[in-house]
Design a protein around this motif. Structure first.
Motif, mmCIF file in Angstrom:
data_model
loop_
_atom_site.group_PDB
_atom_site.id
_atom_site.type_symbol
_atom_site.label_atom_id
_atom_site.label_comp_id
_atom_site.label_asym_id
_atom_site.label_seq_id
_atom_site.Cartn_x
_atom_site.Cartn_y
_atom_site.Cartn_z
ATOM 1 N N GLY A 129 0.746 -1.190 -0.167
ATOM 2 C CA GLY A 129 -0.003 -0.072 -0.082
ATOM 3 C C GLY A 129 0.871 1.421 -0.076
ATOM 4 N N VAL A 130 1.939 1.197 0.678
ATOM 5 C CA VAL A 130 2.782 2.358 0.887
ATOM 6 C C VAL A 130 3.500 2.889 -0.296
ATOM 7 C CG1 VAL A 130 4.860 3.185 2.134
ATOM 8 C CG2 VAL A 130 3.121 2.355 3.355
ATOM 9 N N SER A 133 1.217 3.835 -2.850
ATOM 10 C CA SER A 133 0.870 5.229 -2.523
ATOM 11 C C SER A 133 1.891 6.243 -3.013
ATOM 12 C CB SER A 133 0.817 5.270 -0.919
ATOM 13 O OG SER A 133 1.975 5.451 -0.523
ATOM 14 N N MET A 136 1.112 6.768 -6.709
ATOM 15 C CA MET A 136 0.039 7.506 -6.864
ATOM 16 C C MET A 136 0.478 8.989 -6.855
ATOM 17 S SD MET A 136 -3.642 7.319 -5.006
ATOM 18 C CE MET A 136 -4.076 8.728 -4.249
ATOM 19 N N ILE A 137 1.203 9.364 -5.671
ATOM 20 C CA ILE A 137 1.907 10.672 -5.565
ATOM 21 C C ILE A 137 2.546 11.147 -6.823
ATOM 22 C CG2 ILE A 137 3.337 12.213 -4.141
ATOM 23 C CD1 ILE A 137 2.457 10.359 -1.755
ATOM 24 N N GLN A 250 -7.824 11.881 -1.751
ATOM 25 C CA GLN A 250 -7.751 10.553 -1.563
ATOM 26 C C GLN A 250 -7.715 9.878 -0.022
ATOM 27 O OE1 GLN A 250 -7.850 8.482 -4.481
ATOM 28 N NE2 GLN A 250 -8.580 10.661 -5.419
ATOM 29 N N TRP A 251 -6.775 10.694 0.779
ATOM 30 C CA TRP A 251 -6.889 10.244 2.149
ATOM 31 C C TRP A 251 -8.023 10.302 2.793
ATOM 32 C CZ3 TRP A 251 -3.384 6.715 2.772
ATOM 33 C CH2 TRP A 251 -2.054 6.806 2.152
ATOM 34 N N GLN A 388 -8.451 0.539 2.297
ATOM 35 C CA GLN A 388 -7.672 1.626 1.593
ATOM 36 C C GLN A 388 -7.513 1.377 0.086
ATOM 37 O OE1 GLN A 388 -7.124 4.360 3.058
ATOM 38 N NE2 GLN A 388 -6.873 3.762 5.373
ATOM 39 N N VAL A 391 -6.251 3.902 -2.359
ATOM 40 C CA VAL A 391 -4.795 4.073 -2.747
ATOM 41 C C VAL A 391 -4.449 2.963 -3.899
ATOM 42 C CG1 VAL A 391 -2.386 3.992 -1.816
ATOM 43 C CG2 VAL A 391 -4.375 4.755 -0.377
ATOM 44 N N SER A 398 -4.446 2.507 -10.584
ATOM 45 C CA SER A 398 -4.779 4.161 -10.889
ATOM 46 C C SER A 398 -5.451 4.198 -12.047
ATOM 47 C CB SER A 398 -3.443 5.264 -10.831
ATOM 48 O OG SER A 398 -4.035 6.239 -11.555
#
Length: 447
Positions: A129-130, A133, A136-137, A250-251, A388, A391, A398
């Motif tokens: 997930g991290v 993420s 995604m950023i 998103q968050w 989540q 994410v 995405s």
């Protein structure tokens, strides 16, 4: 978190450069055609061609990667994309631009497949997930920076096309030089459209509607802003502001998604989206303050639809079918994103630029009508559904590029997919209006 992201910084940088180029190209083409007083229908057709290329690229990209490997496939497609971008500067014939735009979409699909499969393969399960993420950023940041280039360089000359081609050339460097272990060979998974249309019809309807709205936004919002009298710099700021709203939400969306009923959230957000779009749908020439504020709020809401639908569908699909589910959702999204710009472009041509947001409001109301939380039976509720999902994770990649999971080999031809998705809205009512007291639930839908 920095230590987790560090091994993937080459792939993050490649994604950043790809999205800078892609975001800049979409806005540049819309503004270029607007400056030459070309019908909005052509602008919509160009974006539709891009998404059509993404849909087709799933099959071709899978074959290419399987034949020559990830890095060679990535380099090949980046070369084709760069050449197609420069082709827009060499040819002024619009039908040729449609072909070039489709090539860009097809090539980027393969690039997305390489990067996302690489991240999925190399990330530890408890860190995935991290890791995604960070991807995604980088993707959202790339889209925003692509718009900011227009603020720094508002002249719509060939220099911007060269900048786009340069981005796709630079995205080659980190992938070609990476020392990370290559991903394992691709293993195809079956696509099961009929099963998913029966099991998660409301999720597919939401994804289709989200694709129609977001695809139209990326293709036609620059044209809309230009016809509202904004300068090139202001159009860049407007698009950057709207895309930043998608990143910002998103968050908070993840927090809401894990604590409240997702069907209720989808319906509520669709209703709020319909209301938020009304000021820009009614005003033929909106004041600058209204344009930016309303555009920000609309984007905040429209970028919620796809991730919520993905999370909603994952709640009702077993783990061994989630790869196929990803393909089904992204194929549906791609078809919606191909149709939306064409229809919205026609409406803008006939009735004015404000019809873009009237179009958003109409389809948001359609989702309010079609999504029925009380019809969700929970018969196939999965207790271990991933959290989540908004994410970027393997079960919910995405929608920025609508990239299909590379483990999926689409055995179904495009016309069958189009036929299946076209039937989905009509089947939703039949299968989603399920009473939980029905004594024969075995073949009923979950949402």
């Amino acid at each position: 978190m920095r230590q987790i992201w560090k091994p993937f910084r080459a792939l993050y940088f490649a994604s950043l450069m790809m999205l800078i180029g892609s975001g800049l190209l979409s806005t540049y083409l819309a503004l270029r055609l607007a400056s030459e007083h070309v019908d909005g229908l052509w602008v919509g057709a160009l974006m539709a061609a891009n998404y059509f290329g993404l849909v087709l690229g799933g099959k071709l990209g899978h074959r290419l990667i399987a034949r020559v490997g990830h890095i060679r496939a990535y380099a090949t497609c980046a070369g084709f994309v760069g050449a197609a971008v420069l082709g827009h500067g060499l040819i002024d014939w619009l039908p040729a631009w449609l072909l070039l735009r489709m090539i860009v979409g097809l090539g980027m699909m393969c690039q997305y497949m390489v990067i996302e499969s690489w991240l999925n393969e190399q990330a530890q399960a408890n860190q995935r997930g991290v890791v995604f993420s960070g991807y995604m950023i980088a993707s959202y940041l790339g889209l925003i920076l692509g718009q900011m280039i227009l603020v720094l360089h508002p002249a719509l000359g060939l220099e911007l096309l060269m900048a786009v081609a340069m981005c796709f050339a630079l995205c080659l460097v980190p992938v070609a030089m990476t020392r990370r272990i290559h991903p394992a060979p691709l293993h195809p998974a079956p696509l099961e459209p009929r099963f998913f249309m029966e099991r998660v019809p409301q999720s597919l309807t939401t994804v289709l509607g989200g694709g129609i709205i977001v695809g139209s936004f990326y293709g036609l919002a620059p044209l809309y802003a230009s016809q509202q009298g904004l300068s090139t710099e202001q159009v860049g700021l407007f698009m950057g502001c709207c895309i930043f709203a998608g990143f910002l939400v998103q968050w908070p969306l993840g927090w809401l998604s894990d604590r409240y009923d997702r069907a209720v959230l989808i319906r509520t957000i669709a209703f709020l989206l319909a209301l938020a779009s009304l000021p820009l749908a009614i005003l033929s020439h909106a004041p600058l303050e209204v344009l930016f504020v309303a555009g920000f709020v609309v984007s905040l809401l429209q970028f919620c639809l796809y991730p919520l639908a993905v999370a909603f569908s994952n709640d009702h699909i077993e783990g061994d079918r989630r790869v196929s589910l990803t393909a089904m959702l992204l194929m549906t999204y791609g078809i919606g994103a191909s149709i939306g710009p064409l229809v919205a472009g026609v409406l803008m041509k006939l009735f004015g630029s404000q019809m873009l947001y009237a179009f958003f409001s109409f389809f948001a109301l359609m989702l309010v009508w079609r999504i029925r939380p009380q019809a969700v039976t929970h018969l196939h509720q999965v207790e271990d559904a991933p959290l989540q999902q908004q994410v970027v994770v393997p079960e919910a990649m995405s929608p920025l590029g609508a990239a299909l999971d590379p483990r999926v080999d689409e055995q179904i031809v495009l016309d069958q997919m189009c036929d299946g998705v076209a039937r989905a809205p009509h089947e939703v009512e039949a299968v989603s209006e399920v009473d939980e007291s029905d004594p024969e639930p075995a073949h009923k839908s979950s949402n």
